[in-house]
Design a protein around this motif. Structure first.
Motif, short mmCIF file in Angstrom:
data_model
loop_
_atom_site.label_atom_id
_atom_site.label_comp_id
_atom_site.label_asym_id
_atom_site.label_seq_id
_atom_site.Cartn_x
_atom_site.Cartn_y
_atom_site.Cartn_z
N SER A 1 47.65 27.56 30.18
CA SER A 1 46.39 26.94 30.59
C SER A 1 45.54 28.00 31.28
O SER A 1 46.04 28.75 32.13
N ILE A 2 44.27 28.06 30.93
CA ILE A 2 43.41 29.11 31.47
C ILE A 2 43.34 29.04 32.99
O ILE A 2 43.28 30.08 33.67
N GLU A 3 43.39 27.83 33.55
CA GLU A 3 43.35 27.72 35.00
C GLU A 3 44.56 28.37 35.67
O GLU A 3 44.53 28.66 36.88
N ASP A 4 45.63 28.60 34.90
CA ASP A 4 46.83 29.24 35.46
C ASP A 4 46.84 30.75 35.28
O ASP A 4 47.81 31.41 35.70
N LEU A 5 45.79 31.30 34.68
CA LEU A 5 45.73 32.75 34.56
C LEU A 5 45.63 33.37 35.95
O LEU A 5 44.90 32.88 36.82
N PRO A 6 46.33 34.46 36.19
CA PRO A 6 46.27 35.09 37.52
C PRO A 6 44.95 35.83 37.71
O PRO A 6 44.31 36.24 36.74
N ASP A 7 44.57 35.97 38.96
CA ASP A 7 43.38 36.78 39.25
C ASP A 7 43.68 38.23 38.90
O ASP A 7 44.83 38.68 38.90
N SER A 8 42.63 38.97 38.59
CA SER A 8 42.80 40.37 38.19
C SER A 8 41.93 41.24 39.08
O SER A 8 40.82 41.65 38.69
N PRO A 9 42.38 41.52 40.28
CA PRO A 9 41.56 42.31 41.21
C PRO A 9 41.34 43.72 40.68
O PRO A 9 42.21 44.31 40.02
N ASN A 10 40.16 44.23 40.93
CA ASN A 10 39.81 45.59 40.54
C ASN A 10 39.88 45.80 39.02
O ASN A 10 40.07 46.92 38.56
N GLY A 11 39.77 44.72 38.26
CA GLY A 11 39.77 44.86 36.81
C GLY A 11 41.12 45.17 36.20
O GLY A 11 41.20 45.51 35.01
N SER A 12 42.17 45.04 36.96
CA SER A 12 43.50 45.32 36.44
C SER A 12 44.12 44.06 35.86
O SER A 12 44.08 42.99 36.49
N GLN B 1 38.57 23.13 32.17
CA GLN B 1 39.24 22.74 33.40
C GLN B 1 39.43 23.93 34.34
O GLN B 1 40.01 23.77 35.41
N ALA B 2 38.95 25.10 33.95
CA ALA B 2 39.15 26.29 34.78
C ALA B 2 37.86 26.81 35.38
O ALA B 2 37.86 27.85 36.03
N LEU B 3 36.74 26.09 35.20
CA LEU B 3 35.46 26.62 35.63
C LEU B 3 35.39 26.84 37.13
O LEU B 3 34.64 27.69 37.61
N SER B 4 36.16 26.06 37.90
CA SER B 4 36.15 26.23 39.35
C SER B 4 37.02 27.39 39.81
O SER B 4 37.00 27.77 40.97
N ASN B 5 37.80 27.95 38.90
CA ASN B 5 38.70 29.06 39.23
C ASN B 5 38.07 30.35 38.70
O ASN B 5 38.31 30.78 37.58
N GLU B 6 37.24 30.96 39.54
CA GLU B 6 36.50 32.14 39.09
C GLU B 6 37.42 33.29 38.73
O GLU B 6 37.14 34.07 37.82
N GLY B 7 38.55 33.38 39.44
CA GLY B 7 39.50 34.45 39.13
C GLY B 7 40.08 34.31 37.73
O GLY B 7 40.22 35.29 36.99
N ALA B 8 40.39 33.07 37.33
CA ALA B 8 40.95 32.83 36.00
C ALA B 8 39.92 33.14 34.92
O ALA B 8 40.25 33.76 33.88
N VAL B 9 38.65 32.71 35.14
CA VAL B 9 37.61 32.98 34.14
C VAL B 9 37.35 34.48 34.04
O VAL B 9 37.13 35.02 32.95
N HIS B 10 37.41 35.18 35.16
CA HIS B 10 37.24 36.63 35.15
C HIS B 10 38.35 37.29 34.35
O HIS B 10 38.10 38.21 33.56
N THR B 11 39.58 36.82 34.53
CA THR B 11 40.71 37.38 33.79
C THR B 11 40.55 37.13 32.29
O THR B 11 40.86 37.99 31.46
N LEU B 12 40.08 35.93 31.93
CA LEU B 12 39.83 35.62 30.53
C LEU B 12 38.84 36.62 29.93
O LEU B 12 39.04 37.14 28.82
N LYS B 13 37.79 36.90 30.65
CA LYS B 13 36.79 37.87 30.19
C LYS B 13 37.43 39.24 29.97
O LYS B 13 37.19 39.90 28.94
N LEU B 14 38.26 39.66 30.89
CA LEU B 14 38.92 40.96 30.75
C LEU B 14 39.85 40.98 29.54
O LEU B 14 39.89 41.97 28.79
N LEU B 15 40.58 39.90 29.32
CA LEU B 15 41.48 39.84 28.17
C LEU B 15 40.71 39.95 26.86
O LEU B 15 41.20 40.53 25.88
#
Length: 811
Positions: free
Chosen positions: A97-108, A159-173
């Motif tokens: 689930s995209i909402e369960d994607l971990p945050d990716s600090p510093n683009g990692s 369902q992940a729009l409130s989780n900015e970290g997860a959406v950011h990780t999706l973008k990086l992927l």
């Protein structure tokens, strides 16, 4: 409960053809109206969609699966994961689930490997007992990723729009060079696709193929619903018991699953007409079933008086308490962020503070009801012992596990170290609407004003379901008087009527109930146009309104119009043998149309009562009296001056907009029969202009020759004085689409429900064949485009029109 699976392998998938814009073709649309979307265009190849086989889907490198609520995005992704593993040897799918994607600090993206490892071990059922150490397992994952054999199956962006970290990780992927070789599937609802387009897709769109999950067809619906004991105890089809209005909901697998609840009776199915009916009845049964399933020795303190044994009445009180607690939680979640609703989750670190706020909301509501003398509400609110009592009740209801309920209500709520979330946002929107319609406050009314957003607003899809449930709750009281307070419901839905932003769909859905209640908001809505005509909003607006209402032509018996008898042949005649015996003069037979198609058969005689129709389509200037913000959505602003565009037909309006505008100014959309009668103007030829056999640019704006709309009076009128009913823009009609032969011969109005609303007439982008007088088309009422507008019809008597129109009818 039915043992049939809710997921079927023959559920249809559609693929967006190359060259078609995803933003234009994956817009927000009500799920129950999407079946057969596109009308005749699918058969003629004009649809932007084509059927997609499941084997073909497995072969695509990157796909985005878009579906409205309850259509089965998750089920289809689970199928994809299972079958891609079988068919693509050496490839390993990871469902997350995209909402369960971990945050990716510093683009990692290093944290992704830990998340993938957890999925891997959970799937293998080995947890930390795996023979591979975490270090070795992550190295295997790196190798899979480098070789492009790691398939990411990412579910529920919406369902992940409130989780900015997860959406950011999706973008990086999606953009990171190390992950480009990896196949990927993403699922989302339409509103998340459009609202997040630039954030995570944008220029990358060409790398993806877009798939739409379609509704179940009638055969599938009947199979999945199965039978139920009827009035005489014999099996009867659930499908056959549901009214026609309710049948249009059944394309959604989630609705079918809810309706398979074994506690529903044959009587229950006879009152299912709206989505709110489905959710209200089914959640009531779920809650009662769950409460009854609790062990006798495991009762909790519900803070209600109990005398003697637990009985049905007591369980119903428990159910009401549970429903109100779910409602308070859902509403409190939605209002947490004033800019957009929280339809995702409350993080575990914030749960304690959040639940205390919910308890405070309920205590405040109890105090208010007591002050208002509404003591009957106190028992059904429960939680009389403050936060302690609330927490006991909350823990009890979120621990219920009875059949379907566990799949639809809250996930892991009340447990330690767990986020708090509803299993699906539709259920959250339902409970939030139920709460505010029964327990809302004037302060909530002010808050709800910010939830009335334009369909062009990226938040529309997030508030759409909430307003749908609110608008339909007005009818729920027919079988459960405790559902809402009618006087308060009028105030809540009145927000939509009074707002300067038009949410026309919900005005339509609540219209009849508001009429029964004689609501002030509805009266104010209907008073706006007369005030404009009277000059209360300025001379310019008055001039536009007065001119608009002087453009009607009276039909049926108008002595000025040759052949205006009110009786005509509707549809197309492909061969004379199609005509009923004795229906034509063999010496002077009617013209035939060899290009006619099945949707236009059979030709049939229709008789109409007197009515009036406007000589022009509604213009931009006229529609913007009703919706000033629409000026920002005018088309062709780069080609035509603003002054000239004011006289162009309004476009980018859906059926709801046309219906609401017509009601607002005391008119209506024409029925399909009324429209065709006026268009033909006494003719029976394929075309109602020119020589009847061919089209030219001198008489019709069609097939991209001009490349845009033109002014509503930019070409000559037909024989009865109606302008551009052929070409320029398609025009919405009042009817749901249905095959000919099922309607009465006098004043047909179409079926009570259907899969799409009719529009007629061809447009500036259509070829000549599509501009024929008999050609029919239909689509979701939500459809908006730059080739689709409408014109106004009015009643049979002059008294149904404005004074200005009364003086001009028949002119």
């Amino acid at each position: 409960m039915s043992t049939k699976p809710i997921f079927l392998l023959d559920q249809r998938l559609s693929l967006l053809k190359p060259g078609h814009s995803p933003l234009q073709n994956l817009d927000v649309a009500a799920a129950e109206n999407r079946r057969d979307r596109g009308g005749f265009r699918e058969e003629t190849g004009l649809s932007p969609w084509e059927d997609l086989s499941r084997d073909a889907w497995l072969a695509y490198h990157r796909t985005i699966v878009v579906a409205d609520a309850g259509l089965g995005k998750t089920w289809n992704l689970l199928w994809f994961s299972r079958h891609v593993y079988r068919q693509r040897e050496g490839y390993i799918p990871f469902f997350i689930s995209i909402e369960d994607l971990p945050d990716s600090p510093n683009g990692s993206l290093e944290p992704m490997y830990g998340a993938l490892l957890k999925v891997w071990r959970d799937a293998a059922g080995c947890g930390e007992d795996s023979q591979l150490s975490s270090t070795d397992a992550i190295e295997v994952l790196r190798e899979l990723r480098a070789e492009g054999r790691l398939i990411l199956v990412l579910d529920s962006l919406d369902q992940a729009l409130s989780n900015e970290g997860a959406v950011h990780t999706l973008k990086l992927l999606m953009t990171h060079s190390d992950w480009k070789a990896c196949p990927m599937v993403v699922s989302t609802r339409p509103h998340a696709l459009t609202s997040q387009w630039e954030k995570w897709l944008g220029a990358l769109a060409d790398d993806w193929r877009f798939i739409r999950v379609e509704e179940m067809d009638e055969k599938q619906q009947k199979y999945l619903l199965g039978d139920i004991p009827g009035e005489d105890g014999q099996p009867v089809s659930r499908y056959s018991l549901i009214p026609d209005e309710g049948k249009r909901l059944l394309g959604v697998p989630r609705v079918i699953e809810l309706l398979c609840n074994p506690k529903l009776t044959w009587q229950d199915f006879q009152i299912i007409k709206t989505m709110t009916d489905v959710y209200w009845k089914c959640t009531n049964e779920m809650l009662l079933e769950g409460l009854k399933a609790k062990k006798a020795g495991n009762e909790v303190e519900w803070n209600v008086k109990l005398e003697g044994e637990v009985n049905e009445e007591f369980r119903e009180v428990q159910r009401d308490i549970a429903r109100n607690i779910f409602g308070a939680v859902a509403f409190k979640m939605m209002i947490a962020d004033p800019k957009r609703p929280n339809l995702a989750f409350v993080p575990k670190t914030e749960c304690t503070a959040f639940l205390r706020n919910v308890s405070a909301l309920i205590q405040h509501t109890r105090t208010r009801h007591r002050a208002e003398g509404r003591d009957e509400e106190l028992e059904c609110l429960g939680c009389a012992n403050g936060y302690k009592g609330f927490l006991r009740n909350f823990t009890a209801i979120t621990a219920l596990n009875a059949g379907q309920m566990d799949s639809y209500l809250m996930d892991a709520a009340g447990r330690r170290n767990s986020d708090l979330k509803f299993r699906n946002p539709t259920m959250q929107a339902f409970f939030a609407a139920a709460w505010v319609c029964r327990h809302g406050t004037p302060e909530d009314i002010e808050r709800l004003k910010g939830w009335v957003v334009s369909p062009w607003d990226e938040r529309f899809g997030q508030y759409q379901e909430f307003w749908r449930f609110v608008s339909e709750f007005g009818g729920t009281g027919k079988w459960d008087p405790s559902a809402v307070r009618n006087d308060w419901w009028v105030d809540v839905i009145g927000v939509v009527y009074r707002s300067p932003v038009r949410m026309c769909q919900f005005i339509y859905r609540s219209w009849n109930r508001m009429k029964e209640l004689n609501a002030k908001a509805r009266a104010e809505f209907l008073a706006e146009f007369p005030a404009i005509r009277a000059g209360e909003h300025g001379a310019d607006k008055k001039r536009i309104a007065v001119e608009m209402m002087t453009g009607f032509i009276r039909l049926v018996g108008n002595p000025i119009l040759k052949g205006d008898t009110g009786t005509f042949w509707m549809g197309a005649t492909k061969r004379l043998e199609d005509m009923p015996p004795g229906s034509f003069d063999p010496v002077d037979p009617p013209p035939v149309d060899p290009e006619a198609i099945d949707y236009e058969f059979p030709p049939h005689q229709v008789t109409l009562s007197p009515y009036s129709l406007h000589r022009y389509c509604v213009t931009n200037a006229e529609y913007e009296l009703f919706d000033p913000a629409h000026g920002n959505k005018r088309s062709f602003t780069d080609k035509v001056s603003a002054e000239d565009l004011a006289r162009h037909p309004v476009v980018n309006v859906d059926w709801w907009d046309g219906w609401a505008f017509a009601a607002w100014c005391g008119c209506a959309l024409p029925t399909e029969a009324q429209w065709e009668y006026a268009n033909r103007a006494g003719t029976r030829s394929p075309f109602a202009v020119g020589d009847g056999q061919t089209l030219t640019q001198e008489m019709c704006n069609f097939y991209y020759e001009i490349g845009r709309t033109i002014a509503v009076d930019g070409l000559p009128a037909n024989a009865w004085g109606f302008f551009q009913m052929t070409g320029n823009v398609l025009e919405w009609c009042a009817d749901w689409y249905d095959e000919y032969g099922r309607s009465p011969p006098a004043d047909p109005v179409g079926p009570k429900s259907g899969s799409g609303r009719v529009f007629r007439g061809g447009s500036w982008i259509y070829d000549a064949w599509s501009c024929r007088a008999a050609l029919r088309d239909w689509d979701s009422p939500d459809l908006r485009d730059d080739y689709l507008g409408f014109r106004l019809a009015a009643g049979p008597s002059k008294s149904s029109l404005s004074p200005e129109a009364e003086r001009s009818v028949g002119a």
